[in-house]
Design an enzyme around this catalytic site. Structure first.
Site, PDB file in Angstrom:
ATOM      1  N   CYS A 107       0.785  -1.235   0.000  1.00 38.45           N
ATOM      2  CA  CYS A 107       0.000   0.000   0.000  1.00 38.45           C
ATOM      3  C   CYS A 107       0.817   1.286   0.000  1.00 38.45           C
ATOM      4  CB  CYS A 107      -0.921   0.012   1.219  1.00 38.45           C
ATOM      5  SG  CYS A 107      -2.047  -1.386   1.328  1.00 38.45           S
ATOM      6  N   HIS A 163      -2.318   6.956   4.017  1.00 38.07           N
ATOM      7  CA  HIS A 163      -1.283   5.935   4.265  1.00 38.07           C
ATOM      8  C   HIS A 163       0.106   6.372   3.813  1.00 38.07           C
ATOM      9  CE1 HIS A 163      -0.450   1.330   4.630  1.00 38.07           C
ATOM     10  NE2 HIS A 163       0.047   2.041   5.647  1.00 38.07           N
TER      11      HIS A 163
END
Length: 474
Positions: A107, A163
């Site tokens: 991610c 993130h």
């Protein structure tokens, strides 16, 4: 012209598309044919056909990112059981890439590569695979797609999963996005908004925002509002980062399952969100189809706003699929540099400039979109932070022949480089392998022994790039 090159149909235009970016040419390598993502009944490839279009203007940009969505999880990419009519329609209206890749296999490093247009390992935060330590993140001093577009007059927003670091030091609002609504961490429980450490993780700007409805619904509403808004003549960038279909495996309405996960989180189970005892192929199907409906809602709002014609929409995933993903015929999954870990669905639509119903076999990866969007928006990269991606604008919009170049990846314990049809790969076994993706998309026929010179050449090319990157911390 090389045998794998294909031409696209684009709409002619009057005038230049802003200021040319420093990135010069679009990338091209070879790609498999039918097996590489041209399902029966899908969009057919067209030869170049220019037509007169409207005068150019700086477009709005809507970049939609799925989370852990596998390459073949859309029906437009061959899924036999998942139905994604809205994303299939987007593909029919634009260009569907068969050989598109994420910037990394997990991610946060891919997000670093998209936000900056550079290899993740150019920055300390990009070395985390993915970020868990709250002391690292995307430094506010580093230019981003958002900060560069904002400086050139764009309104900028990020909705959904960031993130790339945590408060107080790292945030979208510190890195060029004027507005942020979403979560900071790598995963959250869809109703309670509890993150991996049990913390509440839904924010508007840098302040907590309470809303205990299903997360995908919330950010879909927010994105629909943003694209419908009057931006007072400013073009806009919206990064719409869904968490769907990332675990935990809960669809809208699964309130009992949600409550059980929350109970485990509050009891101190740090792996509760991983949901390793839950999920199913059917539940995953439900989540992907919900993602498709949500994208459809946002695109409908965009159309109703009257801005569809002059909005570039890009859809992709942050890495390959997880445990319930439909990845056939690829090998490997998320976290691996095999094709299944990094090859992703990727679609671009721009009605004012690109004809629909097209398929491109040009290999591209996340940093290329940073370079491309900067160019079409008339913004320049920062000279002190050269891009690793290359702009696709010449190939997509001006009929230029893309130049061949290498695609490079590095994660802990694995390395990969693609040049044309050939892929150099070293997995955790430490053995160098060589695959011809034109006839072996599944990476099963290792050509290392019969092509030693090619293997050595690609290994040397990988090592030359790696030498310029930050080392992993011990």
């Amino acid at each position: 012209m090389s045998s794998y090159e294909n031409k696209l149909s684009r709409r002619a235009f009057t005038g230049a598309v802003g200021v040319a970016a420093a990135a010069t040419a679009a990338g091209l390598g070879a790609a498999p044919a039918q097996a590489a993502g041209t399902p029966s009944g899908g969009p057919s490839e067209r030869e170049f056909r220019a037509s007169r279009g409207r005068p150019s203007r700086r477009p709005n940009i809507l970049f939609i990112l799925g989370d852990d969505l596998g390459w073949a999880d859309l029906s437009a990419y061959g899924s036999p059981h998942i139905r994604t009519p809205h994303l299939d329609r987007l593909a029919r209206q634009g260009v569907r890439f068969t050989d598109a890749y994420s910037g990394s296999a997990t991610c946060s490093p891919t997000r670093f590569s998209l936000y900056t247009g550079r290899y993740p390992a150019r920055t300390r935060g990009g070395l985390a695979e993915p970020i868990a330590d709250k002391s690292v993140g995307l430094e506010p001093t580093h230019p981003t797609l958002a900060s560069l577009l904002q400086a050139s007059g764009y309104a900028t927003a990020l909705i959904g999963k960031w993130h790339a670091g945590h408060l107080p030091d790292h945030s979208p609002t510190k890195s060029g996005w004027e507005e942020f609504f979403g979560n900071f961490g790598g995963a959250l429980e869809y109703y309670s908004k509890l993150g991996l450490g049990g913390e509440y993780d839904l924010y508007e700007g840098d302040a907590e925002y309470k809303d205990l409805r299903y997360y995908t619904r919330i950010i879909t509403e927010r994105a629909s509002e943003y694209v419908s808004r009057d931006h007072h003549g400013r073009p806009w960038l919206l990064n719409l980062n869904f968490t769907t279909p990332h675990w935990p495996w809960t669809a809208e309405g699964d309130t009992e399952q949600s409550a059980e996960i929350v109970r485990r989180i509050k009891a101190g189970d740090r792996r509760a969100l991983w949901h390793q005892d839950g999920g199913s192929v059917e539940k995953y199907k439900e989540m992907v189809e919900d993602l498709d409906r949500s994208v459809g809602e946002v695109l409908t709002a965009l159309k109703r706003s009257g801005q569809e014609e002059h909005t570039v929409v890009v859809f992709s995933s942050d890495n390959g699929g997880e445990r319930f993903s439909y990845n056939w015929p690829l090998s490997g999954n998320k976290a691996s540099l095999q094709e299944g870990g990094i090859r992703v669905p990727n679609i671009v639509r721009w009605p004012a400039r690109l004809d629909g119903g097209q398929v491109s076999r040009v290999p591209v990866f996340s940093p290329d979109w940073t370079a491309t969007l900067l160019e079409v928006a008339g913004a320049r990269p920062h000279p002190a932070y050269p891009l690793d991606g290359v702009s696709l604008a010449g190939y997509l919009l001006r009929g230029e022949r893309p130049v061949e170049r290498d695609l490079f990846w590095r994660v802990r314990g694995e390395r990969a480089l693609r040049r044309g049809n050939w892929k150099y790969y070293r997995g955790k076994s430490g053995r160098d392998q060589l695959f011809d993706l034109a006839g072996d998309i599944r990476e099963q026929a290792d050509k290392a022994a019969v092509e030693p010179a090619r293997l050595a050449e690609l290994r040397a090319a990988w090592e030359a790039v790696d030498a310029g990157l930050l080392p992993y911390p011990a």
